[in-house]
Design a protein around this motif. Structure first.
Motif, mmCIF file in Angstrom:
data_model
loop_
_atom_site.group_PDB
_atom_site.id
_atom_site.type_symbol
_atom_site.label_atom_id
_atom_site.label_comp_id
_atom_site.label_asym_id
_atom_site.label_seq_id
_atom_site.Cartn_x
_atom_site.Cartn_y
_atom_site.Cartn_z
ATOM 1 N N GLU A 93 -93.181 -30.840 -68.347
ATOM 2 C CA GLU A 93 -93.660 -29.503 -68.017
ATOM 3 C C GLU A 93 -95.121 -29.534 -67.607
ATOM 4 O OE1 GLU A 93 -94.315 -26.557 -70.915
ATOM 5 O OE2 GLU A 93 -95.270 -27.932 -72.329
ATOM 6 N N ALA A 94 -95.404 -28.848 -66.493
ATOM 7 C CA ALA A 94 -96.788 -28.604 -66.072
ATOM 8 C C ALA A 94 -97.204 -27.295 -66.711
ATOM 9 C CB ALA A 94 -96.875 -28.518 -64.564
ATOM 10 N N ARG A 95 -98.029 -27.371 -67.759
ATOM 11 C CA ARG A 95 -98.325 -26.181 -68.573
ATOM 12 C C ARG A 95 -99.594 -25.492 -68.041
ATOM 13 N NH1 ARG A 95 -96.767 -23.438 -73.305
ATOM 14 N NH2 ARG A 95 -94.799 -24.565 -73.049
ATOM 15 N N PHE A 96 -99.356 -24.653 -67.013
ATOM 16 C CA PHE A 96 -100.465 -23.918 -66.417
ATOM 17 C C PHE A 96 -100.497 -22.484 -66.926
ATOM 18 C CE2 PHE A 96 -103.587 -25.105 -63.378
ATOM 19 C CZ PHE A 96 -104.054 -23.946 -62.804
ATOM 20 N N TYR A 97 -99.352 -21.939 -67.273
ATOM 21 C CA TYR A 97 -99.213 -20.587 -67.821
ATOM 22 C C TYR A 97 -98.334 -20.673 -69.065
ATOM 23 C CZ TYR A 97 -100.750 -19.288 -63.104
ATOM 24 O OH TYR A 97 -101.445 -19.171 -61.918
ATOM 25 N N ASP A 98 -98.931 -20.588 -70.244
ATOM 26 C CA ASP A 98 -98.190 -20.835 -71.482
ATOM 27 C C ASP A 98 -96.966 -19.935 -71.634
ATOM 28 O OD1 ASP A 98 -101.096 -21.636 -73.538
ATOM 29 O OD2 ASP A 98 -99.689 -22.941 -72.456
ATOM 30 N N VAL A 105 -98.008 -32.052 -68.921
ATOM 31 C CA VAL A 105 -99.071 -32.519 -68.021
ATOM 32 C C VAL A 105 -99.881 -31.302 -67.586
ATOM 33 C CG1 VAL A 105 -97.768 -34.543 -67.245
ATOM 34 C CG2 VAL A 105 -97.563 -32.372 -65.995
ATOM 35 N N PRO A 106 -101.085 -31.540 -67.039
ATOM 36 C CA PRO A 106 -101.961 -30.396 -66.733
ATOM 37 C C PRO A 106 -101.419 -29.430 -65.679
ATOM 38 C CG PRO A 106 -103.224 -32.418 -66.830
ATOM 39 C CD PRO A 106 -101.788 -32.817 -66.885
ATOM 40 N N GLY A 107 -100.802 -29.987 -64.617
ATOM 41 C CA GLY A 107 -100.331 -29.139 -63.545
ATOM 42 C C GLY A 107 -99.202 -29.775 -62.762
ATOM 43 N N ALA A 108 -98.676 -29.007 -61.811
ATOM 44 C CA ALA A 108 -97.505 -29.457 -61.059
ATOM 45 C C ALA A 108 -97.760 -30.749 -60.283
ATOM 46 C CB ALA A 108 -97.048 -28.357 -60.109
ATOM 47 N N LEU A 109 -98.995 -30.948 -59.837
ATOM 48 C CA LEU A 109 -99.278 -32.171 -59.081
ATOM 49 C C LEU A 109 -99.134 -33.431 -59.926
ATOM 50 C CD1 LEU A 109 -102.281 -31.229 -56.755
ATOM 51 C CD2 LEU A 109 -99.861 -31.515 -56.145
ATOM 52 N N GLU A 110 -99.203 -33.300 -61.245
ATOM 53 C CA GLU A 110 -99.058 -34.456 -62.138
ATOM 54 C C GLU A 110 -97.605 -34.725 -62.534
ATOM 55 O OE1 GLU A 110 -101.805 -32.165 -62.803
ATOM 56 O OE2 GLU A 110 -102.798 -33.625 -61.507
ATOM 57 N N VAL A 111 -96.706 -33.803 -62.226
ATOM 58 C CA VAL A 111 -95.318 -33.976 -62.671
ATOM 59 C C VAL A 111 -94.635 -35.192 -62.036
ATOM 60 C CG1 VAL A 111 -93.024 -32.919 -62.670
ATOM 61 C CG2 VAL A 111 -95.028 -31.564 -63.333
ATOM 62 N N GLY A 115 -92.547 -25.924 -64.323
ATOM 63 C CA GLY A 115 -93.909 -25.453 -64.117
ATOM 64 C C GLY A 115 -93.903 -24.166 -63.312
ATOM 65 N N VAL A 116 -95.088 -23.626 -63.125
ATOM 66 C CA VAL A 116 -95.237 -22.380 -62.373
ATOM 67 C C VAL A 116 -96.474 -22.489 -61.485
ATOM 68 C CG1 VAL A 116 -95.540 -19.884 -62.495
ATOM 69 C CG2 VAL A 116 -94.237 -21.067 -64.265
ATOM 70 N N VAL A 117 -96.273 -22.264 -60.198
ATOM 71 C CA VAL A 117 -97.376 -22.244 -59.238
ATOM 72 C C VAL A 117 -97.412 -20.840 -58.650
ATOM 73 C CG1 VAL A 117 -98.392 -23.372 -57.238
ATOM 74 C CG2 VAL A 117 -96.856 -24.658 -58.739
ATOM 75 N N ILE A 118 -98.515 -20.121 -58.887
ATOM 76 C CA ILE A 118 -98.642 -18.746 -58.407
ATOM 77 C C ILE A 118 -99.754 -18.694 -57.365
ATOM 78 C CG2 ILE A 118 -99.158 -16.352 -58.998
ATOM 79 C CD1 ILE A 118 -98.082 -16.910 -61.801
ATOM 80 N N ARG A 119 -99.464 -18.114 -56.221
ATOM 81 C CA ARG A 119 -100.408 -18.094 -55.110
ATOM 82 C C ARG A 119 -101.740 -17.470 -55.523
ATOM 83 N NH1 ARG A 119 -99.829 -18.849 -49.805
ATOM 84 N NH2 ARG A 119 -97.544 -18.601 -49.832
ATOM 85 N N TYR A 145 -105.619 -22.293 -49.810
ATOM 86 C CA TYR A 145 -104.519 -23.141 -49.368
ATOM 87 C C TYR A 145 -104.002 -24.030 -50.484
ATOM 88 C CZ TYR A 145 -101.893 -26.225 -46.253
ATOM 89 O OH TYR A 145 -100.895 -26.941 -45.642
ATOM 90 N N HIS A 146 -104.680 -24.021 -51.630
ATOM 91 C CA HIS A 146 -104.265 -24.902 -52.720
ATOM 92 C C HIS A 146 -102.824 -24.607 -53.167
ATOM 93 C CE1 HIS A 146 -105.104 -26.927 -56.786
ATOM 94 N NE2 HIS A 146 -104.997 -27.840 -55.851
ATOM 95 N N PHE A 147 -102.383 -23.363 -53.033
ATOM 96 C CA PHE A 147 -100.998 -23.015 -53.395
ATOM 97 C C PHE A 147 -100.020 -23.885 -52.608
ATOM 98 C CE2 PHE A 147 -97.425 -20.481 -54.657
ATOM 99 C CZ PHE A 147 -96.592 -20.438 -53.559
ATOM 100 N N ILE A 171 -100.606 -26.769 -51.135
ATOM 101 C CA ILE A 171 -100.728 -28.175 -51.538
ATOM 102 C C ILE A 171 -99.969 -28.420 -52.837
ATOM 103 C CG2 ILE A 171 -102.326 -29.930 -52.382
ATOM 104 C CD1 ILE A 171 -102.429 -29.573 -49.371
ATOM 105 N N VAL A 172 -100.233 -27.625 -53.844
ATOM 106 C CA VAL A 172 -99.607 -27.845 -55.152
ATOM 107 C C VAL A 172 -98.095 -27.692 -55.047
ATOM 108 C CG1 VAL A 172 -99.469 -27.041 -57.524
ATOM 109 C CG2 VAL A 172 -101.677 -27.158 -56.379
ATOM 110 N N SER A 173 -97.653 -26.638 -54.362
ATOM 111 C CA SER A 173 -96.213 -26.398 -54.239
ATOM 112 C C SER A 173 -95.516 -27.502 -53.451
ATOM 113 C CB SER A 173 -95.977 -25.049 -53.548
ATOM 114 O OG SER A 173 -96.544 -23.996 -54.295
#
Ligand SMILES: Nc1c(NC[C@H](O)[C@H](O)[C@H](O)CO)[nH]c(=O)[nH]c1=O
Ligand SMILES: CC(=O)[C@@H](O)COP(=O)(O)O
Length: 139
Positions: free
Chosen positions: A8-13, A39-45, A65-69, A73-75, A77-79
């Protein structure tokens, strides 16, 4: 019985708590066992799955994980890059279900994370189990 790793990319608990609950429920309902790493974020999954797959401990993987715009442009990239990395691992024959949400806002994320609504965590776990069954069928 299989042992399935949830990454899990734990960006939003609060959102991750729902995704993990749904995935755990689906895995246990299918008669398998599970454990969770964070892991810290989706890019680490993808990297975490790649590292964990080098051991014989796990039969399949669920990416959550959850990636919210936001404003930049990082949204994209991460997505896109987390999905690309997971797809590359899948194409290498690693059984993975991808439950990383990519949404425009929190409302969309809640509806998809909630096991009582769209249960995307459970769906990702079911996909991982389906891919594991193919892996076992094809050897
Ligand atoms: N903005 C979000 C991120 N960003 C962080 C990256 O995933 C990564 O951890 C960072 O760039 C360091 O390498 N991650 C999410 O999972 N969700 C987001 O909304
Ligand atoms: C998806 C993201 O990277 C996002 O949370 C970051 O927001 P911003 O683009 O405003 O930095």
């Amino acid at each position: 019985m299989a042992h399935i790793l949830i990454v899990e990319a734990r960006f939003y608990d609060h959102l991750n708590d729902m995704l993990v609950a749904g995935a755990r429920a689906a895995i246990e309902a299918a008669g398998h066992t599970t454990e969770v790493i964070t892991v810290p974020g989706a890019l680490e999954v993808p990297g975490a799955i790649a590292m964990a797959s080098e051991s014989d401990r796990y039969d399949a993987f669920v990416a959550l994980g959850v990636v919210i715009r936001g404003e930049t442009y990082h949204f994209e990239i991460v997505s896109n890059e987390s999905a690309r990395g997971i797809m590359a691992l899948t194409m290498d024959g690693i059984p993975i279900g991808n439950g990383i949400l990519t949404t425009e806002n929190e409302e969309q994320a809640i509806r998809r994370a909630d096991p009582a609504q769209l249960d995307k965590g459970g769906g990702a776990a079911q996909a991982a189990i389906a891919m594991l069954e193919l892996r076992q069928r094809f050897g």
